[in-house]
Design a protein around this motif. Structure first.
Motif, short mmCIF file in Angstrom:
data_model
loop_
_atom_site.label_atom_id
_atom_site.label_comp_id
_atom_site.label_asym_id
_atom_site.label_seq_id
_atom_site.Cartn_x
_atom_site.Cartn_y
_atom_site.Cartn_z
N GLN A 187 0.82 -1.21 0.00
CA GLN A 187 0.00 0.00 0.00
C GLN A 187 0.86 1.26 0.00
N ARG A 188 1.97 1.25 0.72
CA ARG A 188 2.84 2.43 0.71
C ARG A 188 3.42 2.64 -0.69
N PHE A 189 3.76 1.55 -1.37
CA PHE A 189 4.31 1.67 -2.73
C PHE A 189 3.27 2.26 -3.67
N SER A 190 2.04 1.77 -3.60
CA SER A 190 1.00 2.28 -4.49
C SER A 190 0.66 3.73 -4.18
N GLU A 191 0.72 4.13 -2.91
CA GLU A 191 0.44 5.52 -2.55
C GLU A 191 1.52 6.46 -3.08
N ILE A 192 2.77 6.03 -3.00
CA ILE A 192 3.86 6.84 -3.54
C ILE A 192 3.71 6.99 -5.05
N GLY A 224 -2.40 3.21 -14.01
CA GLY A 224 -3.82 2.94 -14.23
C GLY A 224 -4.41 1.84 -13.38
N TRP A 225 -3.59 1.02 -12.74
CA TRP A 225 -4.09 -0.14 -11.98
C TRP A 225 -4.36 0.17 -10.52
N ILE A 226 -3.99 1.35 -10.05
CA ILE A 226 -4.05 1.64 -8.62
C ILE A 226 -5.49 1.64 -8.11
N GLY A 227 -6.40 2.24 -8.86
CA GLY A 227 -7.80 2.26 -8.45
C GLY A 227 -8.39 0.87 -8.33
N MET A 228 -8.08 0.01 -9.29
CA MET A 228 -8.57 -1.37 -9.25
C MET A 228 -8.00 -2.11 -8.04
N SER A 229 -6.73 -1.90 -7.74
CA SER A 229 -6.12 -2.61 -6.60
C SER A 229 -6.79 -2.22 -5.29
#
Length: 353
Positions: A187-192, A224-229
Motif C-alpha cells: 500500500q505504501r508503494f501504491s500511494e507513492i 492505471g491499476w491503482i484504483g482497481m487494486s
C-alpha cells in the motif's frame, strides 16, 4: 342433556374438485436460472445500458470498416482540397452537408462553397468529390482520420482493462488477503506511485522514449491499476473473515487457492464494473496528452490529436473539431452507461441505497 350419536353419511355430491373445470391443481416446477442468466436479464432491462452497448458496438464496427469506406488513407495530403466543408451525397440535395460553410471575416460573414466555383465559366474539379467530414488544413480526409483515431482510443480502452484485470486485481487480492507487513509495503508503494502526476510520468518517459503510443501505453500501465487494486483489497478485507473462508482453511486449502477459487468468484462482478469505469478515464487521459502535444506522432492521429489540430482553426472552420469531439463523447458516454448498467446488474440492491 342427552348426547346422541348420529351416523354421518357422505353422499357423492357433497364434495367437488376445486376449479371451474373441476380439475385438480398440480404444482408446477420451474427450471432454476443461473447467476449469469439473471445478470444478463437485469442488464437487458436497463435501457441506458443497452444503448451504451449498442453505441460501443457501432463505434467498434466503424473503427474497423470506417477508414476503408472512402478509399483514402489517413496520411494522404492534397493541398488543392484543403479546408473543404463536409459534403455528403444525397444530403446535399436537402441543403445540408452540401459543402457550403459560413466564413467570419473582418468585413462580416460570407457563405462559400469551395466545391463549386462562383464563376460558371470555371470549374474547380471538385464537383464530383465528396468529403463526409470535410478536410483539414493539409487536405487530409477528416472522416478517415477520425476512425483511425478511434482505433487508438479503443486500443487504450483494451490496455486499461488488461492492466486492471491482470495487475491491479492481483495486487489488491494479495495485499488484502495477507495483510500485515505485506499489505503495509504494497500500500505504501501504491500511494507513492499514485502521488506522482501522470503528466510528470509521461514527461519522464519521453526523455527515454519518443512521444507516441508506446509512451502513453506505459503511462497508463504504470498508474492505471491503482484504483482497481484498492477496490479489490477492500472487497477481500470484507470476505476473508467469512465462515466459508475459515472452512477452506480448516480443510487445508492453500492461500492462493482460497484467493483465486473462493474469494475472486465472489467479487468478480464488482471488479468488472470497476474496470468498465476505468476505461473512460484512460481514454480521456490519452486525449488530454495528445491535446497538449504528448500523443502519437504525425501523420498518425488520435481523437485528441485531431481535436488539438482543429482547435487552431476553430474560429474559421468549426466543422474540423465537431466530429472528433462527437465521436469521443459517444465513446465515453457509452462506456459510462454500460458500466452503470453492469453495476446494477451485478448488484441490484445498489439502486435501493
Amino acid at each position: 342433556m342427552n348426547n346422541t350419536n348420529t351416523d354421518m353419511e357422505f353422499l357423492p355430491g357433497d364434495f367437488e374438485l376445486v376449479g371451474s373445470e373441476k380439475i385438480s391443481r398440480i404444482d408446477e416446477a420451474y427450471a432454476s436460472q443461473s447467476y449469469w442468466h439473471d445478470i444478463i436479464k437485469r442488464f437487458t432491462k436497463n435501457k441506458g445500458a443497452v444503448a451504451g452497448l449498442i453505441g460501443i458496438l457501432l463505434i467498434i464496427v466503424m473503427a474497423i470498416v470506417g477508414p476503408s469506406l472512402t478509399g483514402r488513407t489517413y496520411y494522404e495530403q492534397n493541398i488543392t482540397h484543403q479546408n473543404l466543408a463536409p459534403r455528403v451525397p444525397g444530403l446535399e440535395k436537402l441543403g445540408i452537408f452540401d459543402g457550403s460553410e459560413k466564413m467570419h471575416t473582418s468585413k462580416g460573414s460570407v457563405e462559400q462553397n469551395k466545391y463549386i466555383s462562383s464563376d460558371s465559366s470555371k470549374t474547380t474539379g471538385l464537383e464530383k468529390v465528396y468529403y463526409w467530414f470535410g478536410t483539414d488544413v493539409l487536405g487530409r480526409d477528416i472522416f478517415t482520420r477520425t476512425w483511425v483515431g478511434t482505433r487508438i482510443s479503443l486500443y487504450i480502452a483494451l490496455v486499461a482493462v488488461i492492466v486492471d484485470m491482470c495487475f491491479g486485481m492481483v495486487y489488491g487480492l494479495i495485499s488484502g488477503y495477507f495483510g500485515g507487513k505485506v499489505d503495509m509495503v504494497l500500500q505504501r508503494f501504491s500511494e507513492i506511485l499514485n502521488g506522482i502526476p501522470t503528466l510528470v510520468i509521461v514527461t519522464l518517459l519521453i526523455l527515454v522514449f519518443r512521444p507516441g503510443l508506446l509512451t502513453i501505453t506505459l503511462a497508463i500501465a504504470i498508474t492505471g491499476w491503482i484504483g482497481m487494486s484498492k477496490i479489490a483489497r477492500a472487497q477481500v478485507l470484507k470476505l476473508k473473515e467469512q465462515e466459508f473462508i475459515l472452512a477452506s482453511k480448516t480443510l487445508g486449502a492453500r492461500d492462493f487457492f482460497i484467493i483465486f477459487k473462493e474469494i475472486l468468484p465472489n467479487i468478480f462482478g464488482q471488479l468488472i464494473v470497476m474496470s468498465m469505469f476505468s476505461i473512460p478515464n484512460a481514454i480521456f487521459t490519452e486525449a488530454f496528452l495528445a491535446f497538449i502535444g504528448l500523443g502519437v506522432l504525425p501523420p498518425l492521429a488520435s481523437l485528441g490529436t485531431l481535436i488539438s489540430d482543429a482547435f487552431k482553426s476553430f474560429t474559421t472552420h468549426p466543422y474540423m473539431i465537431v466530429f472528433p469531439v462527437i465521436v469521443l463523447a459517444i465513446i465515453m458516454l457509452s462506456f459510462n452507461l454500460m458500466a452503470d448498467g453492469l453495476r446494477d446488474a451485478f448488484d441490484p440492491k445498489m439502486k435501493e441505497v
